[in-house]
Structures are given as C-alpha cells and as structure tokens.
Design a protein around this motif. Structure first.
Motif, PDB file in Angstrom:
ATOM      1  N   ARG A 185       7.290  -3.300  -7.653  1.00 42.91           N
ATOM      2  CA  ARG A 185       7.312  -1.966  -8.158  1.00 42.91           C
ATOM      3  C   ARG A 185       7.771  -1.730  -9.383  1.00 42.91           C
ATOM      4  O   ARG A 185       7.345  -1.174 -10.130  1.00 42.91           O
ATOM      5  CB  ARG A 185       7.873  -1.278  -6.821  1.00 42.91           C
ATOM      6  N   ILE A 225       0.758   0.304  -4.464  1.00 37.51           N
ATOM      7  CA  ILE A 225       0.426  -0.740  -5.254  1.00 37.51           C
ATOM      8  C   ILE A 225      -0.787  -1.791  -4.643  1.00 37.51           C
ATOM      9  O   ILE A 225      -0.686  -2.234  -3.432  1.00 37.51           O
ATOM     10  CB  ILE A 225       1.635  -2.046  -5.223  1.00 37.51           C
ATOM     11  N   SER A 226      -1.828  -1.790  -5.489  1.00 39.12           N
ATOM     12  CA  SER A 226      -3.067  -2.614  -4.831  1.00 39.12           C
ATOM     13  C   SER A 226      -3.049  -4.069  -4.760  1.00 39.12           C
ATOM     14  O   SER A 226      -2.198  -4.743  -5.590  1.00 39.12           O
ATOM     15  CB  SER A 226      -4.202  -2.175  -5.715  1.00 39.12           C
ATOM     16  N   SER A 227      -3.255  -4.500  -3.473  1.00 43.30           N
ATOM     17  CA  SER A 227      -3.252  -6.141  -3.365  1.00 43.30           C
ATOM     18  C   SER A 227      -4.405  -6.260  -2.928  1.00 43.30           C
ATOM     19  O   SER A 227      -5.225  -5.656  -2.368  1.00 43.30           O
ATOM     20  CB  SER A 227      -2.036  -6.148  -2.582  1.00 43.30           C
ATOM     21  N   LEU A 272      -7.836   2.025  -1.401  1.00 41.50           N
ATOM     22  CA  LEU A 272      -6.598   1.093  -1.367  1.00 41.50           C
ATOM     23  C   LEU A 272      -6.198   0.694  -0.184  1.00 41.50           C
ATOM     24  O   LEU A 272      -6.059  -0.423   0.157  1.00 41.50           O
ATOM     25  CB  LEU A 272      -5.656   1.885  -2.089  1.00 41.50           C
ATOM     26  N   GLU A 273      -6.422   1.675   0.774  1.00 44.85           N
ATOM     27  CA  GLU A 273      -5.870   1.369   2.193  1.00 44.85           C
ATOM     28  C   GLU A 273      -7.033   0.313   2.684  1.00 44.85           C
ATOM     29  O   GLU A 273      -6.616  -0.258   3.606  1.00 44.85           O
ATOM     30  CB  GLU A 273      -6.023   2.690   2.924  1.00 44.85           C
ATOM     31  N   ASP A 314      -9.189  -1.871   1.074  1.00 41.12           N
ATOM     32  CA  ASP A 314      -9.675  -2.807   0.298  1.00 41.12           C
ATOM     33  C   ASP A 314     -11.181  -2.630   0.066  1.00 41.12           C
ATOM     34  O   ASP A 314     -11.961  -3.432   0.047  1.00 41.12           O
ATOM     35  CB  ASP A 314      -9.468  -4.095   0.857  1.00 41.12           C
ATOM     36  N   ARG A 352       0.783  -1.343  -0.034  1.00 41.55           N
ATOM     37  CA  ARG A 352      -0.061  -0.150   0.027  1.00 41.55           C
ATOM     38  C   ARG A 352       0.864   1.384   0.060  1.00 41.55           C
ATOM     39  O   ARG A 352       0.727   2.228  -0.833  1.00 41.55           O
ATOM     40  CB  ARG A 352      -0.801   0.029   1.259  1.00 41.55           C
TER      41      ARG A 352
END
Lengths: 723, 723
Positions: free
Chosen positions: A694, A632-634, B124-125, B127, A628
């Motif tokens: 990245r 980078i979105s995960s 993002l933070e 989800d 984050r």
C-alpha cells in the motif's frame, strides 16, 4: 521563378535555417492539439500548427532507446503489446478500420490510471471545474468556431487506382525521394527512417538513384522547408510544375480538394439538424463559460477541465496510437484577466523547476539544442510569455514525471511565428521522444479571447466578466452636446450628415473645436457632400464640454490558457519509455519488462502460489480479498508454469510487485514480496507485506525503504528458476 | 373485428390482466438497455423490450417522495439542479438540442464517483477484463448484429405542420385522451400524471369530456394493452380505423415509416465506409472475445466490461436525463459455459441477500406486489433461472445500495414472455422509483450465444471455447464405409445420388441396414429419381460397422450474461432519492439537502473560515493541502455570507462534511467538523479531524463512531445563525 509561392514569412536566411531544422528536429507525427495555429486570418483551408507538418527525424531507429539506454527493438516491443493485448486494431475480425484501436485490459487500466492521476494532479489540486459535454455538436457551433470552414486537409486522388493521397504528404514524399536518389547518385550516405512498412515499400518504388542539378536540389529543399505554408491551389501547382507522380501507378494525381476532418451526422429524425462529432472538447467548455463563472461565484481566474473522446477523420492514419481517428483528450481551459500580465498566484511554488526548453529563436537559427532553465528564469527573461503559461508548463512537466515519463525524453518546444496563430502571444508543446521522433503529446497555448468573442458575437450571450472596480474609474473627456430642437430645423436634410461628421471627431479635434467655438462662437466642420464640404455650426446649436464620468464596473472577455493532453500519445510514449529487456543483465533477450511506476501500473500485484497444491487456495483467496479491500488491483497466476516464468510473463504487463505463497506461508503466515525491476525479495507476515504494498503504491515509501524495514529473502531466488 | 392485429401472445384473460397492469406498474420511461428483447425472429422493425413501452404510473406526483418520505417538490429540486449546475442543456446559448445534456462540476464529480465505485465493485472485485472499444463502428458489424435492419422506431408526420410523431406514442396518447374524456363524462375521478408540460398542453387540446360506448372503451383498452406488439403497418391501420388525429392540427398523420435510431457517418476520405455511432458497448466486447479468452489464458468463465458513451437518435427525447441521445453506459459481458446450469463459484457469498422481486407470473396475473426473498431461495425455486444470473442481480443490488439508492425504491422486475427475446431464458431489470415512475436503470439479461454466433458465422473467426476434456469422450456409432473403387464404376451417373441417400441415413436406420446386409448380403435403399426409386447395394460395395471414436476436445460457443448500467439514469435517480428539505425539521422550506453517501458525494469537505480575516488564510491553505494529499476533494467558501448560509448552500451540493476555522483554531489548532444530515459538530485537532474525515469517506467509520470518539461541539451552532 516560383510566382505562385506564398510570400515567405521568413528571410531567405531563416528559410535555409528552417530547412536544416526540418530534417533534424520536429516530429513527423501530428499534434494532438493543433488548434493553436487556427486563426480567422489563417488560409481558408485550415492548416493547424503542425497538423500539416511532416518534418522528419533521421535515424530514429538508432535514437530510440529502452529505459536502460540500449537500442530499442521496436518489433519485439510491438509483439509484446499485441501478445499482452495492451491495444488491438478495432473490428479486426472484420478486417479492421484504419485509425481505430481498442484498448485491452492492460491498456485500459493504464489509461484509467493516467486519467486518475491527471484528475488528482490538475482538477483536485487546483479546484478546477470539471465538465462533461456532449460529443455530438450542432453545425452552428462549429461554424462559428471556424471548424466547418477551416478544419480541413487537402487531398488528391490517383486517376488510375483511385488512391486518396494527402496532398502535402504526397508532394513531400516525392520530392524527398528525388533528393534521396540524388544523394545516392552522389555516393552520399542516406538517412534511414523508421516508418510504416507499407509506406516505405510504396516510396521505394518511386525512388531511383538519379543525380539532380544543384539548383534543383536547392529549389526542392526550399519547397520542403515551407511545405506547411502552401494552400491547395499551390500544392496543385507544385504537382504540375515538378511533374510529381504517384510511385504506385506512375500517374499525376488530381488537383487537391479540401477535405473537412470532422465526422458529420444528422441529429433527430427530420435530418434537418446537421451535426458533427467534436474535434476537441474545448468548445463545450467555452459555451458554458457564463454558467461556470456563476458557479465559481463570479471569481476570476478559474479553470474548467474536461476528459473525453474527440474525433478527427484523418485522410490516411498510420503510426498506431500516435495518429488515430477517435482519441481521448484531457483539456483545461484556464480563464484569466488579460490585464495584469497574467500573473499566477501559485507561480512561486513552481518557479524553481527546471525544464528543457527549445525556444523559437534557437529553432530559427537552425539549432535544436535545448536549454535547461528554471521556469522562474524563463518567465523573467521573457522566453516564456507570462506566469500563467509558465505555471502550466511546470505543472505539465510534473505530471509527466509523476506518471513515469523518462526525464531525458521530454522537451518543451515553442511554436515559431509561422506555426502560431496571430492571436497567440506564446505557445509551447511538451514533446516526448519516441521511436517516431519527438511527438507532441501536450499543447499549451494562449487562445486569447478568440473563442469567447466569436460565440458571444454570434449568440448575443454575455461571455464576459463584469468586475466591480475597487476604485471607481474616473473618465474625463470632451463630450458633444447638440441643441437638437434647433439643430434639425436649421440643417434640414443635411442634418444627419452634419451630426455624423461632428460625432466622428476625435478627442484631439474636439479640444481644438472647443477652443475655436469659445473664441469665434462657431466652428467649421468638414462634411463631404454638403455644400462645398465645409459647414459652419454656431454655438447656439452645439456645445463641447470637458466632462467627468465614473465607472464602477469593468467588463472584459477573459483570455484562455489551454493545456491540452493527448492521452493515447502519452500512453504510448510511456510504454516506450518504460520498456527494457533483461538482455542487458545477461538474461534471456526475450524477457521484456515494462517498468511502470506503481501508481500507473495496470495491475499492482501478482499473487503466485508455489504450485497448484490445494492447501494454498485459502491463503491466496484471503490475500486477494485483503488487497481488494485496500483498493489495490491484483491478479492470481496459479498456472503450472515455474514461478520464474510466471513472474517473467507478468514483467511484460508492468506489474511492479509479486507475492509468493509457499509451504512456509502455511506454517507461519509469511509471504515473500518481489520487486519487478530489481527482482529482489523481502519476506514478512502477510499484513506487513500488504501495508508495504500500500505504501509503495501510494508512493509514501520506496522499495529501498521496504528493504531497510523488512528482512531480505534470498533462500529461493525465483528468477533463478528461469535462468 | 381487428383482423390486422397480431395473434395475441397471451390468453384473453391474461390480456385483461395486462391491461390493468399497464396503468399501474411499468415505467413510462424507456429502458437504457433494451437490447434484451431484440431477436432475429422479432418483427423487422426492432421493437426492443420496453423501448416501445409507454405504460404509465398514475399519481406519480403524490407517489414521489423525498428521502424523508415527504412529497417531492420536483420544481424545487429542478431549480436546485439548474442553479448548482448539476447538469444543463448542451449548447443552450445556441438554443439547445433536445436529448443532449452537459454535466457541470457537481454532476461530473458525481458521475466520476459512481464510475469509480462501479469499477471497484465489479471490475476489481471480480478480476473482470476491462476494455475500451471505439464508438465509431463500421456498417458490416452492425449489419451482422441486426442493428442496421432492426434497431428502429416507427415515426409518422403531420401533413399540416410537419411535426414528427413516434407512431406508438401517438396512438397511445390519443386513445388515452379519449378514455380520459370518457371517464370525465361519466363523472369518474381522473388520474393525473406528472410529465413534460409541453406534452401535457398538447394532449389537453385533444381531450374532451365525451362519453364512449362500453364496447369502444373495452376495445381501446385492449389496443393499449398490446401497444408494444404492433408493427408500423398495424399502427397505421389503427390510426385510420379509429381516425386518430394530431391534437395540435386536427390532421391524421402519414402512415408510419421506419426510423433507424443509430447516428450514421462516413469513415475516411472516400465516404465509402459507412459507419455508425455504437448504440451499445457490447459489440466491441464480443468482437474481441477470442483475444480476451487468450488473455485470460483460456480459462472460463470470465467477464469483460466496458464503460463508455453510446448513442441513440431518439425521435423526440424528453424527460431530462432519463431519455437522452448520448449517454454513458457501463456494461459487463460475462461469458459462461451453457452446460452445467450456469453455476457461479461465488454464489454462496450472496445467496442470503434479499431482493424485492416482481416475477413474470405475478405480473401476468395483474398484480404488482413484489416478493422479498433471498436470491438463494429465488434460484432454488426457479424464479430466477440460474446462479450466475442470480449472482449478478445480488451484486447489482449491493452496488445500488453502496452508492446510496433508497432501499425502498428498488425492485427487480422480470421480463414477461412478450417482452423477452426468444433466446433469453431469463431477464430482469433493476428499476428505481422516481417522480417519473419506475425507471429501468440496470438490465440483466441472458443473451445466450446469439452475438458470438452471428459474428463467427459472418467472419469465420472462431469465437468459441476449446475445452480439453478431463476424461476423453468415447463415442460409439454406426459408420458407413463405401468401396469407392467399385461403387463409382458400378452406379455410374447415379453414383452421387445413391451415395447421398446412403450417407443421409440415421443411426437407427443404419442399425437395421447393417443387420439386413449381414443377413442378405445386400440392402435396398430409397433413392428418389433413380430407377423406380429403390436401389440394391451389395456388400462388396458397402460396409456398415459399429465404430468407436475418442474426443479429447469439446468446442462450444459461450453464453453471455449481461448486466448493463445506464449511468445517467442511475445518477438522476440517486439525486431524487437523496433529496429532502429542512422544511420537515421546521426550517426554511427552501433549504434543500442532497444526502449523498460520502463516497459518492461530489465534494467531500467544505472549508469555512469564520470570516474573511487574513489570519485564517494560512490554516485554510494548509487544511486544503492536507486534504488533497489524502485524496479528499474539498472546496473553500470564504465569502462574506454567514457560516449557516454557507453550509446551507453547500448542503444543496451534497457535501457531507464542513470544517470551520475560527479564532480558537489560531490559538490551539483545533477545528470543528460538521456533519451535513444531522448538522451536529465535533471539535478536535486538525489532524484528528482529517483522519476522521478519511475514515468517514472510506466508509470505515460512521458519524456515530466519530461522535463517540471526539468531543461534541455545541458552543456555537452554526445553523442557528440562519434560523
């Protein structure tokens, strides 16, 4: 024989060529950007470019392929898109509304990433002036632009069941059904098209194996070849002449009436201010031209750009995301001096780029073969009109390539004369090949000075450029000087007519008159309605002198080159182009993969703890947090499914990378990184893996680079767990 | 005395307190998010939260300050915003349309950066599941949600000039003018408010220095204190009772009628499908709840989010960006189990964060003093209802801080009982202090299960969560068993009535009946309308048993916590909070500066070649290219103005960094880097400067860090060139 048909724009020979073309080339889907063919001289009902074009692509099912070149199983893809909520019909629990779709999380992220890349590729790269104008637009603006009068389709109604039909589609469908029946009766092979099942069912009703006279076949084919050229009255006459009936009811529909495609509303409480939802973002940019020019400190050329929703009230939308009533557009209006051949100062950066071009001459000769040429060559040999247009075609190509459009499924198709508005000197569409044929996804047109001119004329606003000339322009010409004190009293009531006749003389005439005046001391002027039509004017009333004048400022209305992107269509094409199944690798047929490039993928990383063991939780949480922070979105999948199944589920979402946290991680802090397409893995310390991700997402490294830098991991092929 | 007034929701004492409050606390601007007070039990005409609230802030002009704490010269700021095209009235060359604004390049970039940070900070933070739903919404959906019936304001019309007035505003304006006249007549100081000049002028007409009876003053003040509580009829009665007249004409306006605030349109060609432009993005998220839950693999809690335009057809919009008809919203719908006190698993991460809270009790006691408390404390002591709500308040605070909102100009104000819908257990607004007073920019409400419930009821769609219980729930209770074969034939036509009466018994009654049945072999049941109303039922017809049942699944409708952001209002407040002039440093008064944080600034870097010398061109081009590759927006100013002037012009755009290319650059490749706020400079090699800029923009380093790392440059203070 067909007295009501419009004068053909093409020779009979060209007509036949076009007729062949109709069935093999052009998209059946309507263009996003269709304004290019809209001109003041167009028929009252606006038939914009391929808006009315329903030319079809045969054997689409067999033509559509996956990323790996295998035949596309569209049903499987659609099931995946629905299951994973890429998009979904809006208001579905209320029964839905045709032509309206909501994007779910992956579709929404995909759209945001496409827009982000678009903004960087065009706006940031070119210092474009982005604006965000309102969707609500008052009537007067769209009256001036011509949309109120001309932005319409023809529709007719079935008298029995009330079904509303788009007239040109209806005529085309019924005639094609008859031609198909004729072919079947003759025992010829009939081409099958992929389309809406409802539509197919309906059409099959009206389709019987019935042989037609050869002359009738020829006549039908000629009508179909120029279906885009008929107005409502003419479509109505075709319906009567050929007794065209709605297969659903056996009835002849009512005569076509105009249906304006704009959504109408009222602004403010008094309901006096009629307004519309904009059908394109362009008008807002044109209206702000003077302010934008000032913002750009008066410098030309420059471009404005806008990303936003536009609206078209389609008569009967089908074809999923390819034809909708509310859609996201990204439009650029590049303002350029019409003088100087529309050169572009960065053309040299792109001139080597090769494009697949389908020019108008090739199309008119009945061919569909594209030519692969550099854009530099295409501009030099005149295929593409000018550098600015060529520059944008190349930039569009680079953008589509960057987001992951299949390079073998792009072509640039030039508009033919009858598609293009009279003011356009050239117009090209970027078309993408999908299961619905070639779909226009980007239009790139020269709108000339049309829009700025009509708005300036209507409002009096100076939508012009005032250019200080480096060298003042010296103008020498014959000028008339009247001795007014004597002139009026001399001619009395005829004075105005005589003066008007004198002032209306051309430079050539004035030259002769000057000589005559010098030689004879008088001239004879033709003034109809005064005396015998000839009037003598002596030199004490009139002088004609060769005068010199200096101009320091040049005023001009810029021309507009407009690249216009339909984001929904691009998004859908991108999905099709990147779809494949592991079937081709001998795996499970159902294992769909969407091989989006990392930059565009909805989510970049899937984090997979080996099991639901609580020991993994801190590592998983830390990993998420680090990704984050790196922007980078995960997503974490800690379900109880096998690792292979979890990766497989995520392949469907197009997530390019997977990180597995296992017991080794707890011992030494290493994790594995899996690449979606190859399913190969490397193993390294957490921070090394994050740096690798990245670099991969930013595009500074490829997977090959990573494999050469970090140790391969083969101890535990997670994919084997599924096989 | 005022029989038509609604029953006061507050005690008389509280009413007086509120009356004081009205004139000192709340914003005169309408809330972006006003849905929170909309409830089925609300008056038919929807008066949402502060939608009808026009409580004013005295002495706003003196209260509004620049970033440096000096009085804000709003005219100078507005001139800057217009001149630099932050935003501009839409369709201005056509005369404009009230409540519609276009964003020019700096406004558009600012908006995009705010959205980008919002997306990272929230979606993002956390989800969150982002969706993009259509603006076009069919009638049925908004009928169910209550908007069709209740999303309206009251308007009345001047019979003479046809002017349309918002009824509550009109009543308020006229009564306030009278109170002001009374104060003047009594020789008291009159508070001046900053507002729309047109409005001011109009009001001054109706405002005479005329002393009122003390009782009348008190009555007016009581009416004003509860102005939000009147419906249309009551407003009409107030107009008659006090003979309220439009100052512009001297006429009494017509009785108020409801005006729905939604823009209406027709979808499709048949005009049968009535539709609206959505007034909020929330409904699309609710309708997709079942699919979103499935996408989230059934796990609760989760949040969806949406960024998009919404529309409200304001009766007479004013106040620039603070009250518009088309606006960008960012909304989160956090779905949470109503059981378990709405705990939040990340609450511990924010519990130490201190907020300025203005709770409802403080307001009701007539006070406006905020309390600075940690959110952990506020939840513990019950000021904020639950952890989830508290978590989002803290997260909203952090977001506003991140984008550069002045920490001294934020407060969180709790809705009072009469502002809040009955289903809301708590509701807080993030208010920002501007020249228009405290403006609600973010709403954070608990919508309970209202929306999901009404849509589920209307459509039959299961908008619920089915939770597998960890421990099956054992239920023991009295159950009735009828011996149907005998029961029907025995009671014949009375059978159904007797059965209904038996089944309607409570658990308590059944316990007694079971005992009676065991003891007497029969029971007596009250069955009105059958015989004498008492019916005997014997044990061969009926059994009452103590039964055990096991439930494995729990079904519930989630509650919704909704943080809702008005991006335009935040953007405008952000501009005011970051504006100052170099005047305070003894410089030119006209030198406005917008000190946006680097991450949010429209452009990050201004590149300034020392002169138009062609030798600088390659360096400038290379520098631009490198910044672009690093994803950093820059603009070149190579005009002939002095470097100081060029920097000064750019300070107005809020560009945080400037890079000067001079003759030294050509010699050694070094450039200077200037920081906007301090105007201090460092000098280093190009790549070092680019790295520094990147770190500054990403927020990993401060200017102090850079000054400590790179040599200061003082040889040529570019700002001196201007002084």
């Amino acid at each position: 024989m067909k007295p009501f048909l419009p004068t053909p724009l093409l020779s009979p020979l060209a007509g036949i060529a076009l007729n062949n073309l109709r069935r093999v080339v052009a998209p059946r889907v309507f263009p996003v950007r269709s304004f290019t063919a809209f001109a003041p001289s167009a028929p009252r009902i606006y038939a914009f470019a391929k808006y009315t074009s329903k030319k079809k692509q045969p054997n689409m099912t067999t033509m559509a392929t996956t990323l790996k070149g295998e035949p596309l199983d569209k049903a499987a893809l659609e099931s995946l898109l629905r299951r994973r909520m890429f998009y979904t019909p809006s208001f579905e629990i209320y029964g839905g509304v045709a032509g309206l779709y909501d994007y779910g999380p992956p579709g929404c992220a995909l759209q945001a990433n496409i827009i982000d890349i678009w903004r960087k590729h065009f706006i940031l790269e070119e210092d474009m002036l982005e604006v965000d104008c309102t969707v609500l637009t008052p009537h007067d603006v769209l009256k001036t632009s011509g949309h109120v009068d001309k932005f319409a389709d023809w529709m007719c109604k079935d008298p029995k069941n009330g079904e509303i039909l788009r007239a040109d589609h209806f005529v085309e469908d019924v005639l094609e059904a008859r031609l198909k029946g004729d072919k079947e009766a003759r025992g010829q092979k009939v081409e099958e098209k992929e389309e809406d099942p409802k539509r197919k069912k309906k059409k099959s009703k009206g389709h019987e194996a019935l042989k037609l006279d050869d002359a009738v076949v020829k006549e039908y084919e000629e009508v179909l070849a120029q279906i885009d050229n008929y107005n409502g009255e003419q479509l109505g006459e075709l319906i009567k002449k050929y007794d065209l009936r709605n297969p659903a009811t056996g009835e002849q529909p009512s005569p076509p009436v105009a249906f304006n495609l704009m959504f109408q509303t009222s602004i403010g409480p008094s309901s006096n201010l009629r307004g519309y939802l904009r059908p394109e973002t362009a008008q807002g940019q044109f209206l702000n031209f003077a302010k934008l020019l000032e913002f750009n400190t008066g410098q030309m050329p420059f471009a404005s750009a806008s990303i936003g929703k536009s609206y078209r009230n389609e008569i009967s939308p089908r074809a999923g995301l390819l034809r909708v009533r509310e859609f996201l557009m990204a439009e650029i209006e590049h303002f350029v001096d019409p003088e100087g051949h529309k050169k572009h100062h960065r053309f040299h950066e792109v001139e080597h780029i090769e494009l697949e071009l389908l020019d108008r001459h090739t199309q008119l000769s009945g061919q569909t073969k594209t030519k692969r040429v550099s854009i530099g060559q295409a501009v030099r040999d005149g295929t593409v009109d000018n550098e600015t247009l060529g520059y944008f075609l190349a930039r569009i190509h680079l953008f589509l390539k960057k987001i992951g459009i299949d390079q073998n499924k792009i072509r640039f198709r030039q508009h033919m004369a009858n598609e293009m508005a009279h003011y356009a000197c050239d117009c090209w569409d970027a078309e993408l090949l999908t299961s619905s044929g070639w779909v226009e996804c980007v239009g790139c047109a020269d709108r000339s000075a049309y829009d700025l001119s009509v708005h300036a004329k209507k409002t009096g606003a100076p939508l012009i450029v005032r250019q200080r000339l480096d060298e003042p322009k010296v103008i020498e010409e014959w000028e008339i000087e009247l001795e007014r004190k004597k002139f009026g009293p001399f001619f009395k009531k005829d004075g105005r007519a005589v003066e008007a006749a004198i002032m209306a003389t051309t430079q050539g005439e004035r030259g002769k008159l000057a000589k005559e005046l010098e030689e004879n001391g008088k001239v004879v002027i033709n003034v109809p309605g005064v005396g015998d039509g000839k009037v003598e004017v002596s030199k004490d009333l009139l002088a004609i002198k060769w005068q010199k004048r200096v101009e320091n400022i040049r005023e001009y209305t810029p021309n507009v080159i407009e690249p216009s992107f339909g984001i929904g269509r691009i998004l859908y094409s991108l999905i099709e182009h990147n779809y494949w199944t592991r079937a081709s690798e001998g795996g499970d047929e159902a294992r769909g993969v969407l091989s989006f490039p990392p930059a565009v993928a909805p989510t970049k990383v899937l984090i997979v703890p080996l099991s639901s063991n609580k020991d993994f939780t801190p590592t998983v949480r830390k990993l998420s947090q680090k990704l984050r922070s790196a922007g980078i979105s995960s997503r974490v999948d800690d379900s109880s499914a096998s690792i292979g199944k979890r990766y497989s589920r995520n392949d469907e979402l197009g997530t390019p990378f997977g990180v597995t946290v296992d017991f080794q991680t707890i011992k030494d802090g290493t994790v594995t990184l899996r690449e979606r397409d190859s399913t190969r893995q490397v193993r390294a310390e957490e921070d090394e893996i994050i740096n690798a991700i990245r670099a991969l997402v930013e595009g500074t490294k490829t997977w090959q680079d990573i494999e050469s830098e970090l140790p391969l991991f083969e101890g535990q092929d997670v994919d084997l767990t599924l096989r």
